[in-house]
Structures are given as structure tokens and as C-alpha cells.
Design a protein around this motif. Structure first.
Motif, PDB file in Angstrom:
ATOM      1  N   PHE A  48       0.848  -1.190   0.000  1.00 44.92           N
ATOM      2  CA  PHE A  48       0.000   0.000   0.000  1.00 44.92           C
ATOM      3  C   PHE A  48       0.883   1.238   0.000  1.00 44.92           C
ATOM      4  O   PHE A  48       1.904   1.291   0.690  1.00 44.92           O
ATOM      5  CB  PHE A  48      -0.919  -0.016   1.224  1.00 44.92           C
ATOM      6  N   HIS A  49       0.463   2.215  -0.812  1.00 44.05           N
ATOM      7  CA  HIS A  49       1.239   3.446  -0.955  1.00 44.05           C
ATOM      8  C   HIS A  49       0.404   4.632  -0.515  1.00 44.05           C
ATOM      9  O   HIS A  49      -0.771   4.745  -0.891  1.00 44.05           O
ATOM     10  CB  HIS A  49       1.682   3.623  -2.404  1.00 44.05           C
ATOM     11  N   LYS A  50       0.996   5.507   0.265  1.00 45.54           N
ATOM     12  CA  LYS A  50       0.293   6.678   0.780  1.00 45.54           C
ATOM     13  C   LYS A  50       0.707   7.929   0.022  1.00 45.54           C
ATOM     14  O   LYS A  50       1.896   8.209  -0.137  1.00 45.54           O
ATOM     15  CB  LYS A  50       0.599   6.864   2.271  1.00 45.54           C
ATOM     16  N   ASN A  51      -0.282   8.665  -0.472  1.00 40.57           N
ATOM     17  CA  ASN A  51      -0.022   9.955  -1.100  1.00 40.57           C
ATOM     18  C   ASN A  51       0.292  10.962  -0.002  1.00 40.57           C
ATOM     19  O   ASN A  51      -0.558  11.263   0.836  1.00 40.57           O
ATOM     20  CB  ASN A  51      -1.250  10.390  -1.902  1.00 40.57           C
ATOM     21  N   GLN A  52       1.510  11.469  -0.006  1.00 38.64           N
ATOM     22  CA  GLN A  52       1.937  12.340   1.087  1.00 38.64           C
ATOM     23  C   GLN A  52       1.208  13.685   1.096  1.00 38.64           C
ATOM     24  O   GLN A  52       1.141  14.337   2.134  1.00 38.64           O
ATOM     25  CB  GLN A  52       3.452  12.578   1.006  1.00 38.64           C
ATOM     26  N   GLU A  53       0.663  14.084  -0.029  1.00 39.31           N
ATOM     27  CA  GLU A  53      -0.049  15.360  -0.089  1.00 39.31           C
ATOM     28  C   GLU A  53      -1.486  15.230   0.398  1.00 39.31           C
ATOM     29  O   GLU A  53      -1.987  16.079   1.125  1.00 39.31           O
ATOM     30  CB  GLU A  53      -0.025  15.903  -1.519  1.00 39.31           C
ATOM     31  N   THR A  54      -2.152  14.152  -0.001  1.00 39.42           N
ATOM     32  CA  THR A  54      -3.567  13.996   0.344  1.00 39.42           C
ATOM     33  C   THR A  54      -3.808  13.041   1.506  1.00 39.42           C
ATOM     34  O   THR A  54      -4.878  13.058   2.113  1.00 39.42           O
ATOM     35  CB  THR A  54      -4.358  13.475  -0.874  1.00 39.42           C
ATOM     36  N   GLY A  55      -2.831  12.179   1.788  1.00 33.43           N
ATOM     37  CA  GLY A  55      -3.010  11.176   2.820  1.00 33.43           C
ATOM     38  C   GLY A  55      -3.784   9.956   2.359  1.00 33.43           C
ATOM     39  O   GLY A  55      -3.995   9.020   3.128  1.00 33.43           O
ATOM     40  N   ALA A  56      -4.206   9.951   1.093  1.00 33.86           N
ATOM     41  CA  ALA A  56      -4.987   8.830   0.568  1.00 33.86           C
ATOM     42  C   ALA A  56      -4.071   7.655   0.224  1.00 33.86           C
ATOM     43  O   ALA A  56      -2.918   7.836  -0.165  1.00 33.86           O
ATOM     44  CB  ALA A  56      -5.753   9.263  -0.678  1.00 33.86           C
ATOM     45  N   PHE A  57      -4.619   6.448   0.367  1.00 33.21           N
ATOM     46  CA  PHE A  57      -3.869   5.233   0.060  1.00 33.21           C
ATOM     47  C   PHE A  57      -4.356   4.618  -1.243  1.00 33.21           C
ATOM     48  O   PHE A  57      -5.514   4.759  -1.626  1.00 33.21           O
ATOM     49  CB  PHE A  57      -4.048   4.194   1.180  1.00 33.21           C
ATOM     50  N   ASN A  58      -3.445   3.910  -1.900  1.00 30.06           N
ATOM     51  CA  ASN A  58      -3.845   2.983  -2.947  1.00 30.06           C
ATOM     52  C   ASN A  58      -3.013   1.720  -2.795  1.00 30.06           C
ATOM     53  O   ASN A  58      -2.022   1.690  -2.062  1.00 30.06           O
ATOM     54  CB  ASN A  58      -3.712   3.587  -4.347  1.00 30.06           C
ATOM     55  N   ALA A  59      -3.446   0.663  -3.431  1.00 36.69           N
ATOM     56  CA  ALA A  59      -2.734  -0.613  -3.378  1.00 36.69           C
ATOM     57  C   ALA A  59      -1.970  -0.818  -4.671  1.00 36.69           C
ATOM     58  O   ALA A  59      -2.395  -0.362  -5.731  1.00 36.69           O
ATOM     59  CB  ALA A  59      -3.714  -1.762  -3.156  1.00 36.69           C
ATOM     60  N   VAL A  60      -0.838  -1.516  -4.570  1.00 36.79           N
ATOM     61  CA  VAL A  60      -0.039  -1.807  -5.758  1.00 36.79           C
ATOM     62  C   VAL A  60       0.376  -3.266  -5.764  1.00 36.79           C
ATOM     63  O   VAL A  60       0.564  -3.885  -4.715  1.00 36.79           O
ATOM     64  CB  VAL A  60       1.225  -0.915  -5.851  1.00 36.79           C
ATOM     65  N   ALA A  61       0.494  -3.816  -6.955  1.00 35.84           N
ATOM     66  CA  ALA A  61       1.123  -5.119  -7.158  1.00 35.84           C
ATOM     67  C   ALA A  61       2.597  -4.848  -7.418  1.00 35.84           C
ATOM     68  O   ALA A  61       2.948  -4.041  -8.285  1.00 35.84           O
ATOM     69  CB  ALA A  61       0.494  -5.836  -8.341  1.00 35.84           C
TER      70      ALA A  61
END
Length: 238
Positions: free
Chosen positions: A50-63
Motif C-alpha cells: 500500500f502506498h500513501k499519497n503524502q499530499e492527500t493522505g490517501a492510500f492505494n494498493a499496488v502489485a
């Protein structure tokens, strides 16, 4: 530079797209976005981080495909060496487009500047009568799954945040030749916190359909060892 256009048979009757894997076709990447509704398929081959967008704080998942930018350990001599190809890669150069109203009708868009567009070697998108080819029908189905996954992700990540189930993850790997590789900037699921959830929390996650992708993401971490083995094999033959 991207050039997005709404796909239509009148304008794109003769359009062809290259389907095969290739470093020069956009596959030479360390990771790609994965959505929760494909975690079952992704976890069969790849670690899910999982990667966190440092500007928005939102997460997404990655393979995860490699340990450094531009490294894909599943791409070998023009072949995709895994049983599954994540949706975000398999739909290129297509994408879902909508009007400014997010609830508007979804449309298939195409990036006309994408390297996969090749009128000489590619597979046709429309047949001679302007009907969608089986290739385009398959892409449209995958786009629908990817779009549904994106839409469901907001609730999934909100649940992970609510129960504080993500933790920072750093990995340092020592390869057989002594070289070190570091993996930083990612998060993983905290298994101890998941084990500590009470019945009410587990029931809520189950009712929302989130327990399955959580378990799939946990199971996927066993592939980090496999990824190290692929890296060692790649370095040994370099």
C-alpha cells in the motif's frame, strides 16, 4: 504526452493495438495499481503493498514487480512470467472516461499517444463493419472491473484507516552477490491488529466485503521471498 479521445468506430475504425508484453510497451515498471476486487488474482503471483499519497493522505494498493524504479522481474524476453496480469496493465492504452458529473455514463477512452498503438502490427479494435472485436470486448469487461474496483476502494481504505490496520513497511534485501536493495515508502497490513479485532469489527468488515481482500493482501506477502529469488536469478544472469 497523453492524448485522450473517446473511442468510436467512425474515427477509430482502423485502429490497432499491440497486446504482447514488452519493456518498450509500458511494462517495464516496478509496480502498478491494484484494486481490492482483483486481490484474489493478484495475490497468486505478486506482493500487494500500500502506498500513501503524502499530499492527500490517501492510500492505494499496488502489485509489486521489482525492487527499484523501472524493474519488472516478471517481464522476461518479451514474455509475462506470471499467471495473472493486473487490470491496470492489461487495459492499456484504454481508460474509463466520464463527464464532469461523476455519476454520468462511463465511456471507453483511448490514449492516442500510447506506445501500444501500432497500425502495422497491432490487433484490430473494430472489425470491417465497425463492430467491437473480441479483443475490445475483453478490454471493456476489464475496464468495467477496474472502474468498479476504483469506486469501491474509497470505502475499503476508509475501513482500514478506521481500524488502524496499515503500518509503514521497510525491507532491506541482501542479494546472493552481497548487494543490498531497500524497499521504502510502502505500508502493509498489520496482522496482529487484524487478529485483535473484536466480533463487531470483523462482522462490519465482512458485511462490507472487505475481509476477503484483507486476507488476500496478507497472503500475498509470502511472495516477497519469491521476488528476492527472481532478483537473484536475474542478477546471476546479468
Amino acid at each position: 504526452m497523453s492524448q485522450h479521445a473517446v473511442l468510436d468506430p467512425a474515427t477509430h475504425r482502423d485502429l490497432r493495438v499491440r497486446m504482447e508484453p514488452g519493456a518498450d510497451l509500458g511494462d517495464q515498471v516496478m509496480s502498478c495499481i491494484a484494486v481490492p476486487n482483483e486481490f484474489r488474482q493478484v495475490q497468486a503471483d505478486f506482493p500487494i503493498l500500500f502506498h500513501k499519497n503524502q499530499e492527500t493522505g490517501a492510500f492505494n494498493a499496488v502489485a509489486l514487480f521489482g525492487f527499484e524504479n523501472g524493474e519488472n522481474l516478471f517481464l522476461e524476453n518479451g514474455k509475462w512470467n506470471a499467471g495473472y496480469r493486473p487490470l491496470a496493465l492489461s487495459i492499456q492504452p484504454f481508460l474509463i472516461g466520464r463527464s464532469r458529473d461523476e455519476d454520468g455514463v462511463a465511456q471507453v477512452h483511448i490514449d492516442m499517444e500510447h506506445v501500444r498503438i501500432d497500425d502495422a502490427e497491432g490487433v484490430r479494435v473494430f472489425d470491417e463493419s465497425g463492430q467491437a472485436t473480441p479483443y475490445l470486448e475483453d478490454v471493456a469487461e476489464k475496464l468495467g472491473r477496474l472502474d468498479a474496483g476504483y469506486r469501491a476502494s474509497e470505502g475499503f481504505f476508509a475501513a482500514l484507516k478506521r481500524w488502524d490496520l496499515l503500518e509503514p513497511f521497510t525491507l532491506e534485501v541482501t542479494l546472493n552477490d552481497g548487494a543490498k536493495r531497500s524497499l521504502v515508502g510502502f505500508h502493509i497490513l498489520n496482522e496482529d491488529r487484524i487478529r485483535g479485532l473484536d466480533g463487531a469489527a470483523l462482522g462490519e468488515l465482512h458485511a462490507a466485503g472487505y475481509l476477503m481482500p484483507i486476507f488476500m493482501a496478507l497472503a500475498s506477502l509470502s511472495h516477497i521471498t519469491d521476488l528476492v529469488a527472481r532478483k537473484n536469478a536475474r542478477e546471476a544472469h546479468a
